[in-house]
Design a protein around this motif. Structure first.
Motif, PDB file in Angstrom:
ATOM      1  N   PHE A  94       0.818  -1.213   0.000  1.00 42.22           N
ATOM      2  CA  PHE A  94       0.000   0.000   0.000  1.00 42.22           C
ATOM      3  C   PHE A  94       0.857   1.270   0.000  1.00 42.22           C
ATOM      4  N   ILE A  95       2.154   1.127   0.183  1.00 42.33           N
ATOM      5  CA  ILE A  95       3.043   2.291   0.131  1.00 42.33           C
ATOM      6  C   ILE A  95       3.228   2.758  -1.310  1.00 42.33           C
ATOM      7  N   GLU A  96       2.817   1.934  -2.238  1.00 40.28           N
ATOM      8  CA  GLU A  96       2.790   2.165  -3.690  1.00 40.28           C
ATOM      9  C   GLU A  96       4.033   2.870  -4.225  1.00 40.28           C
ATOM     10  N   THR A  97       3.896   4.052  -4.832  1.00 41.67           N
ATOM     11  CA  THR A  97       5.014   4.656  -5.571  1.00 41.67           C
ATOM     12  C   THR A  97       6.180   5.076  -4.687  1.00 41.67           C
ATOM     13  N   ASN A  98       5.968   5.141  -3.389  1.00 41.46           N
ATOM     14  CA  ASN A  98       7.098   5.474  -2.510  1.00 41.46           C
ATOM     15  C   ASN A  98       8.195   4.406  -2.581  1.00 41.46           C
ATOM     16  N   ILE A  99       7.806   3.174  -2.880  1.00 44.74           N
ATOM     17  CA  ILE A  99       8.804   2.113  -3.007  1.00 44.74           C
ATOM     18  C   ILE A  99       9.687   2.354  -4.227  1.00 44.74           C
ATOM     19  N   VAL A 100       9.065   2.628  -5.392  1.00 45.37           N
ATOM     20  CA  VAL A 100       9.878   2.835  -6.593  1.00 45.37           C
ATOM     21  C   VAL A 100      10.604   4.182  -6.559  1.00 45.37           C
ATOM     22  N   ARG A 101      10.119   5.118  -5.759  1.00 49.51           N
ATOM     23  CA  ARG A 101      10.895   6.352  -5.563  1.00 49.51           C
ATOM     24  C   ARG A 101      12.248   6.013  -4.946  1.00 49.51           C
TER      25      ARG A 101
END
Length: 401
Positions: free
Chosen positions: A211-218
């Motif tokens: 659920f952390i979504e795009t923060n991971i790929v950031r």
């Protein structure tokens, strides 16, 4: 009206929230959920408030009712050998088993996936735990806040000058419950095609992490370690809460140049989209503090209601920040039946959360009460396994049920 999961029988060994939330959704969709609880005390959430006084003077937990609507409730002493025989017989007739004990507990009791698979090779067996059945942290205890903290979610929640914050609801439990329901239905779909059952392994940690979504790929792609930025979006601006004349806050969510131009025209600042600080979304994000000052200066002449009216008329994504009370009065919430009334035994009419999945042909039906402790024990033993009244009385005397 026919239900999507009509004919599916679920044995529910779950407690408190993650597991019960999963099986409540299955019940909404038409599955017959038989919830198994400890004699005398039941699900641990029965002692969580808010409480409603029953006709007999006892109290029922609103927490429990919310998470266990639409289920049948039976009591069984899981450590008792006769209870084990009953469970094995129920497994033969079931499609799904769901449990959220600590890893290893079901195995010690004799209720492992491997054992149930021997009894019923088509069984779909779902385990929900803090860190999963296969993990270096498998044996660590975990609650929602532990999953939120270790997943990184709390590190990006709150304001930079304040300590990390837990998301305001039990995201670890709810996300795990949703993924469990999803996994179970995928496993049932696979079984429909192949005849094979399987195990579904869900971890709260994994669920919140996803659920952390795009923060991971950031981080993995962009090379940064995201931090807390308050209510604003970490990548887009203006995408935040903004103070109005009356001290209330309006949400403005602009992530496109088109919407930004409209907003600037409304503010009498058509020059801003041409300014290199604000011409593209990433530049606006880099200069968010200055942009927020400009917007709040404009809003100092508008109350919250006036600002929302202006923005909505011009199709700018916006909104108020409602309290829970106000959210429960929202026209859309009411129109879409996100609050439903149930007739709870011994407590009368109560209002609980509806189901957000709207299906045209097989809609969910959450308008059913939660079971009293052991309410359906005799019914299930008689109808499913053919027990007589005398045999049931003996089970009770022997503290099996």
């Amino acid at each position: 009206m026919k239900k999507a999961l009509e004919g599916i029988k679920v044995l529910d060994f779950t407690n408190v929230l993650a597991g019960p939330f999963c099986t409540a959704n299955l019940a909404d969709l038409g599955a017959e959920v038989i919830k198994i609880e400890r004699p005398g005390s039941g699900d641990g959430s029965r002692i969580f408030g808010p409480f409603i006084k029953s006709e007999d003077g006892t109290e029922q937990s609103g927490y429990y009712i919310y998470a266990n609507r639409g289920k049948k409730g039976i009591t069984l002493n899981l450590k008792n050998e006769k209870a084990k025989e009953i469970i094995y017989e129920l497994v033969k007739k079931s499609d799904v088993v769901v449990e959220n004990f600590s890893p290893g507990v079901m195995e010690k009791l004799g209720y492992s996936y491997e054992k149930f698979k021997e009894i019923n090779p088509k069984i779909v067996y779902c385990s929900i735990s803090g860190f999963g059945q296969v993990s270096p942290h498998r044996n660590l205890p975990a609650y929602d806040i532990v999953a939120q903290g270790r997943s990184g979610m709390m590190s990006i929640t709150g304001y930079p000058d304040n300590p990390p914050a837990r998301v305001g609801s039990s995201l670890g439990d709810i996300s795990a419950g949703l993924y469990a329901a999803f996994g179970i239905m995928v496993a049932l779909f696979h079984r429909e095609k192949t005849g094979e059952g399987q195990m579904v392994d869900i971890a709260m940690m994994d669920s919140v992490f996803s659920f952390i979504e795009t923060n991971i790929v950031r981080h993995t792609i962009g090379g940064i370690d995201p931090v807390r930025v308050g209510a604003r979006h970490p990548l887009s601006a203006p995408f935040d809460i903004y103070k109005c004349k009356d001290g209330e806050y309006v949400i403005i969510a602009v992530a496109s140049n088109g919407h930004f131009k409209v907003l600037c025209d409304l503010m009498g600042r058509p020059d801003l989209p041409e300014n290199p600080k604000f011409d593209e979304d990433w530049n606006r994000s880099d200069n968010d503090v200055e942009l927020k000052e400009i917007i709040e200066d404009f809003l100092s002449d508008y109350t919250l209601d006036e600002a929302i009216k202006l923005f909505e008329e011009n199709h700018i994504p916006c909104g108020p920040i409602f309290s829970i009370r106000k959210a429960c009065e929202d026209e859309s919430i009411l129109a879409r039946e996100m609050l439903v009334d149930i007739d709870q035994p011994k407590a009368g009419k109560l209002r609980i959360t509806g189901n957000p999945v709207k299906l045209s042909e097989t809609p969910p039906d959450p308008k059913h009460p939660a079971p009293l402790l052991g309410q359906h024990t005799a019914e299930v033993l008689k109808e499913e396994l053919g027990y007589t009244d005398e045999e049931i009385a003996q089970l009770k005397e022997n503290k099996v049920i």
